[in-house]
Motif scaffolding. Sequence first.
Motif, PDB file in Angstrom:
ATOM      1  N   LEU A  43       0.825  -1.205   0.000  1.00  0.00           N
ATOM      2  CA  LEU A  43       0.000   0.000   0.000  1.00  0.00           C
ATOM      3  C   LEU A  43       0.862   1.259   0.000  1.00  0.00           C
ATOM      4  O   LEU A  43       0.520   2.244  -0.653  1.00  0.00           O
ATOM      5  CB  LEU A  43      -0.937  -0.002   1.210  1.00  0.00           C
ATOM      6  N   ALA A  46       2.117   1.903  -3.423  1.00  0.00           N
ATOM      7  CA  ALA A  46       1.081   2.392  -4.325  1.00  0.00           C
ATOM      8  C   ALA A  46       0.599   3.792  -3.945  1.00  0.00           C
ATOM      9  O   ALA A  46      -0.179   4.395  -4.676  1.00  0.00           O
ATOM     10  CB  ALA A  46      -0.094   1.422  -4.326  1.00  0.00           C
ATOM     11  N   SER A  48      -1.267   4.467  -1.305  1.00  0.00           N
ATOM     12  CA  SER A  48      -2.578   4.359  -0.670  1.00  0.00           C
ATOM     13  C   SER A  48      -2.437   4.476   0.842  1.00  0.00           C
ATOM     14  O   SER A  48      -1.365   4.242   1.393  1.00  0.00           O
ATOM     15  CB  SER A  48      -3.215   3.012  -1.021  1.00  0.00           C
ATOM     16  N   THR A  50      -2.456   3.404   4.655  1.00  0.00           N
ATOM     17  CA  THR A  50      -2.059   2.123   5.252  1.00  0.00           C
ATOM     18  C   THR A  50      -2.701   1.895   6.610  1.00  0.00           C
ATOM     19  O   THR A  50      -2.224   1.081   7.388  1.00  0.00           O
ATOM     20  CB  THR A  50      -0.530   2.077   5.406  1.00  0.00           C
TER      21      THR A  50
END
Length: 88
Positions: A43, A46, A48, A50
Motif C-alpha cells: 500500500l 502504491a 494508498s 495504510t
Amino acid sequence: MAVASLVLGVLALVLMWIPVLGIAAIPAALIGIVLAVVGKKNLAAAGSPTGMATAGLVCSIIALIISTIFTLVCGACAAVCATPALFF
C-alpha cells in the motif's frame, strides 16, 4: 492483504480468551502479522493509505503477546498441578 490481516487480528483477539481455542490464536496472529507487513509495504508503494494494515498489525501483535503468555502460564500451571504434592 490489509483486510485479511485485520480479520485475522480480530479473530486472534477473540480466540485468545477461549481456554481451549486460545492456542489457535497464535498461528492466526502470526499469519496476520505477515499479511499486515506485506500489505502495508504494498500500500505504501502504491501511495494508498495504510491505516487498515496498521490496525491489523497492532491487533495481531497484541493477540500474539497475550495468547502466548496465557498459553505459557496455563502450561506451567498444568505441569505444577500434575506433579505429586511434596508435603503430603
